[in-house]
Design a protein around this motif. Structure first.
Motif, mmCIF file in Angstrom:
data_model
loop_
_atom_site.group_PDB
_atom_site.id
_atom_site.type_symbol
_atom_site.label_atom_id
_atom_site.label_comp_id
_atom_site.label_asym_id
_atom_site.label_seq_id
_atom_site.Cartn_x
_atom_site.Cartn_y
_atom_site.Cartn_z
ATOM 1 N N TRP A 28 98.931 57.317 -7.932
ATOM 2 C CA TRP A 28 98.839 57.044 -9.367
ATOM 3 C C TRP A 28 99.902 56.048 -9.812
ATOM 4 C CZ3 TRP A 28 95.348 58.729 -12.980
ATOM 5 C CH2 TRP A 28 94.482 59.768 -12.606
ATOM 6 N N LEU A 29 99.490 55.098 -10.661
ATOM 7 C CA LEU A 29 100.455 54.331 -11.427
ATOM 8 C C LEU A 29 100.794 55.176 -12.651
ATOM 9 C CD1 LEU A 29 99.191 50.632 -11.569
ATOM 10 C CD2 LEU A 29 100.971 51.615 -10.112
ATOM 11 N N VAL A 30 102.080 55.351 -12.917
ATOM 12 C CA VAL A 30 102.500 56.160 -14.056
ATOM 13 C C VAL A 30 103.456 55.354 -14.935
ATOM 14 C CG1 VAL A 30 102.222 58.331 -12.816
ATOM 15 C CG2 VAL A 30 104.453 57.182 -12.798
ATOM 16 N N VAL A 44 112.528 56.877 -10.401
ATOM 17 C CA VAL A 44 112.589 55.422 -10.282
ATOM 18 C C VAL A 44 111.676 54.982 -9.137
ATOM 19 C CG1 VAL A 44 114.903 55.106 -11.239
ATOM 20 C CG2 VAL A 44 114.646 55.606 -8.811
ATOM 21 N N LYS A 45 111.093 53.843 -9.299
ATOM 22 C CA LYS A 45 110.202 53.219 -8.316
ATOM 23 C C LYS A 45 108.979 54.082 -8.005
ATOM 24 C CE LYS A 45 112.922 52.300 -4.856
ATOM 25 N NZ LYS A 45 113.417 51.774 -3.571
ATOM 26 N N CYS A 46 109.159 55.106 -7.160
ATOM 27 C CA CYS A 46 108.024 55.904 -6.711
ATOM 28 C C CYS A 46 108.535 57.234 -6.172
ATOM 29 C CB CYS A 46 107.235 55.166 -5.637
ATOM 30 S SG CYS A 46 108.227 54.665 -4.202
ATOM 31 N N ALA A 47 107.633 58.194 -6.058
ATOM 32 C CA ALA A 47 108.045 59.508 -5.544
ATOM 33 C C ALA A 47 106.824 60.365 -5.251
ATOM 34 C CB ALA A 47 108.945 60.227 -6.553
ATOM 35 N N ASP A 48 107.032 61.311 -4.332
ATOM 36 C CA ASP A 48 106.060 62.373 -4.116
ATOM 37 C C ASP A 48 106.798 63.697 -4.265
ATOM 38 O OD1 ASP A 48 107.552 62.580 -1.812
ATOM 39 O OD2 ASP A 48 105.865 62.483 -0.437
ATOM 40 N N ASN A 49 106.133 64.791 -3.958
ATOM 41 C CA ASN A 49 106.717 66.118 -4.163
ATOM 42 C C ASN A 49 107.910 66.384 -3.244
ATOM 43 O OD1 ASN A 49 106.435 69.373 -3.451
ATOM 44 N ND2 ASN A 49 106.157 68.861 -5.624
ATOM 45 N N ASN A 50 107.963 65.723 -2.086
ATOM 46 C CA ASN A 50 109.100 65.897 -1.181
ATOM 47 C C ASN A 50 110.385 65.340 -1.779
ATOM 48 O OD1 ASN A 50 107.908 67.120 1.223
ATOM 49 N ND2 ASN A 50 106.769 65.214 1.411
ATOM 50 N N GLN A 51 110.253 64.287 -2.568
ATOM 51 C CA GLN A 51 111.412 63.645 -3.182
ATOM 52 C C GLN A 51 111.731 64.243 -4.551
ATOM 53 O OE1 GLN A 51 109.262 59.904 -2.845
ATOM 54 N NE2 GLN A 51 111.003 59.024 -1.773
ATOM 55 N N GLU A 59 99.999 64.232 -4.731
ATOM 56 C CA GLU A 59 100.031 63.025 -5.547
ATOM 57 C C GLU A 59 101.232 62.176 -5.150
ATOM 58 O OE1 GLU A 59 97.954 64.661 -9.667
ATOM 59 O OE2 GLU A 59 99.789 63.478 -9.760
ATOM 60 N N PHE A 60 101.051 60.871 -5.271
ATOM 61 C CA PHE A 60 102.131 59.912 -5.048
ATOM 62 C C PHE A 60 102.187 59.028 -6.278
ATOM 63 C CE2 PHE A 60 103.593 55.794 -3.055
ATOM 64 C CZ PHE A 60 104.908 56.199 -2.869
ATOM 65 N N TRP A 61 103.351 58.988 -6.917
ATOM 66 C CA TRP A 61 103.520 58.243 -8.164
ATOM 67 C C TRP A 61 104.240 56.931 -7.922
ATOM 68 C CZ3 TRP A 61 105.552 62.076 -12.476
ATOM 69 C CH2 TRP A 61 104.556 63.033 -12.742
ATOM 70 N N ILE A 62 103.761 55.866 -8.560
ATOM 71 C CA ILE A 62 104.424 54.573 -8.560
ATOM 72 C C ILE A 62 104.618 54.153 -10.008
ATOM 73 C CG2 ILE A 62 104.261 52.130 -7.926
ATOM 74 C CD1 ILE A 62 102.492 52.913 -5.592
ATOM 75 N N ASP A 63 105.838 53.761 -10.350
ATOM 76 C CA ASP A 63 106.131 53.285 -11.694
ATOM 77 C C ASP A 63 105.365 51.984 -11.933
ATOM 78 O OD1 ASP A 63 107.237 52.383 -14.090
ATOM 79 O OD2 ASP A 63 109.267 52.997 -13.565
ATOM 80 N N GLU A 64 104.602 51.922 -13.014
ATOM 81 C CA GLU A 64 103.827 50.707 -13.283
ATOM 82 C C GLU A 64 104.746 49.517 -13.582
ATOM 83 O OE1 GLU A 64 101.587 50.258 -16.768
ATOM 84 O OE2 GLU A 64 103.061 51.170 -18.107
ATOM 85 N N ASP A 65 105.996 49.792 -13.995
ATOM 86 C CA ASP A 65 106.930 48.713 -14.284
ATOM 87 C C ASP A 65 107.599 48.199 -13.018
ATOM 88 O OD1 ASP A 65 106.515 48.424 -16.958
ATOM 89 O OD2 ASP A 65 108.147 49.743 -17.576
ATOM 90 N N LEU A 66 106.765 47.796 -12.080
ATOM 91 C CA LEU A 66 107.229 47.181 -10.843
ATOM 92 C C LEU A 66 106.289 46.022 -10.540
ATOM 93 C CD1 LEU A 66 107.923 50.355 -8.686
ATOM 94 C CD2 LEU A 66 109.652 48.686 -9.356
ATOM 95 N N ASP A 67 106.765 45.105 -9.740
ATOM 96 C CA ASP A 67 105.922 43.986 -9.340
ATOM 97 C C ASP A 67 104.751 44.531 -8.518
ATOM 98 O OD1 ASP A 67 104.809 41.702 -8.180
ATOM 99 O OD2 ASP A 67 106.750 40.686 -8.115
ATOM 100 N N PHE A 74 105.411 50.402 -0.958
ATOM 101 C CA PHE A 74 105.649 51.808 -1.266
ATOM 102 C C PHE A 74 104.559 52.705 -0.680
ATOM 103 C CE2 PHE A 74 107.498 49.711 -5.227
ATOM 104 C CZ PHE A 74 108.742 49.570 -4.649
ATOM 105 N N ILE A 75 103.311 52.249 -0.736
ATOM 106 C CA ILE A 75 102.212 53.042 -0.186
ATOM 107 C C ILE A 75 102.304 53.104 1.331
ATOM 108 C CG2 ILE A 75 99.708 53.169 0.100
ATOM 109 C CD1 ILE A 75 99.462 51.952 -2.732
ATOM 110 N N ASP A 76 102.560 51.958 1.979
ATOM 111 C CA ASP A 76 102.680 51.936 3.443
ATOM 112 C C ASP A 76 103.841 52.808 3.905
ATOM 113 O OD1 ASP A 76 100.554 50.233 3.516
ATOM 114 O OD2 ASP A 76 101.700 48.439 4.043
ATOM 115 N N ARG A 77 104.951 52.753 3.170
ATOM 116 C CA ARG A 77 106.104 53.576 3.510
ATOM 117 C C ARG A 77 105.747 55.056 3.374
ATOM 118 N NH1 ARG A 77 112.175 53.381 2.492
ATOM 119 N NH2 ARG A 77 112.756 55.581 2.485
ATOM 120 N N PHE A 78 105.035 55.382 2.308
ATOM 121 C CA PHE A 78 104.624 56.763 2.072
ATOM 122 C C PHE A 78 103.763 57.277 3.219
ATOM 123 C CE2 PHE A 78 101.241 59.543 0.298
ATOM 124 C CZ PHE A 78 102.023 60.653 0.031
#
Length: 241
Positions: A28-30, A44-51, A59-67, A74-78
């Motif tokens: 999700w973009l949030v 900040v940036k992105c996070a899942d429940n582990n973080q 769910e995996f969240w990515i801040d929409e205020d990023l390039d 972030f997705i590949d790293r996740f």
């Protein structure tokens, strides 16, 4: 009612758009500014429940205020990190290896290779990173809008939103950097945070204690929108002289 519905009820605009599905996870973009205001200021940036425990499971969240071109990193790293967890790695081990993975992926990007080729000694790198000075909030301390993607690719993966010269050695003396992708109002909160944190550190306080103090001030203005945020920023500018 699942956690996402609870958050949506709290503020229906937190969830912006679902952009991908990775296995059992929805990406999700949030609205990061709202997450920081309504749920947790440390997002900040992105996070899942582990973080971050406030992110719903699966769910995996990515801040929409990023390039947007950083979303893939972030997705590949996740995905990579989830594989490490599945193989039995603990969070610290997985995080370290995921850092190495992301750094390698960034270095293999076309943008990184082009900049490195045209500026092998990196002497012109700051000119590419620093986009525009925010004159309204600049005095003895200059506040610059910067390309956060390039900062993360060339200097520090953990850089996010803002920083200053007393914390990051790659930021020139008497400068504060703010990511240029942030919304105008969000920039002001981060500028306030960085100015107050810098002032406390200049008076001998540790980064840890200064960060806590700056976060408290930032939270107060997020939670009290009728307060004069710009006036407080001006106060912090004076204190940093």
């Amino acid at each position: 009612m699942d956690m996402r519905q609870n958050y949506s009820k709290m503020n229906k605009n937190i969830y912006i758009k679902k952009i991908n599905t990775v296995g059992d996870y929805a990406v999700w973009l949030v609205d990061g500014a709202l997450v920081r205001k309504e749920i947790n200021e440390n997002f900040v940036k992105c996070a899942d429940n582990n973080q971050s425990s406030f992110v719903p499971k699966n769910e995996f969240w990515i801040d929409e205020d990023l390039d947007p071109k950083e979303y893939r990193y972030f997705i590949d790293r996740f995905i990579y990190e989830q594989g490490l967890f599945d193989s039995g790695k603990n969070y610290a081990e997985a995080d370290k290896k995921a850092d190495e993975f992301e750094k390698k992926e960034r270095k293999n990007s076309k943008e990184f290779r082009q900049i490195s080729k045209s500026n092998p000694d990196k002497k012109d790198l700051l000119e590419k990173i620093k986009k525009k000075i925010i004159k309204k909030f600049s005095g003895e301390i200059k506040v610059w809008l910067v390309d956060g993607n390039l900062v993360r690719s060339f200097f520090l993966l953990d850089y996010c939103e803002g920083g200053h010269d007393l914390v990051y050695p790659f930021i020139p003396k008497n400068e504060i950097w703010i990511e240029n992708v942030l919304k105008t109002q969000e920039r002001k909160f981060i500028i306030l945070h960085e100015l107050h944190e810098r002032y406390l550190m200049s008076r001998g306080k540790s980064y840890k204690n200064s960060h806590i103090g700056a976060t408290e001030v930032e939270d107060y203005y997020r939670e009290n929108p009728k307060e004069d945020l710009e006036a407080r920023i001006k106060e912090e500018m004076e204190k940093n002289k």
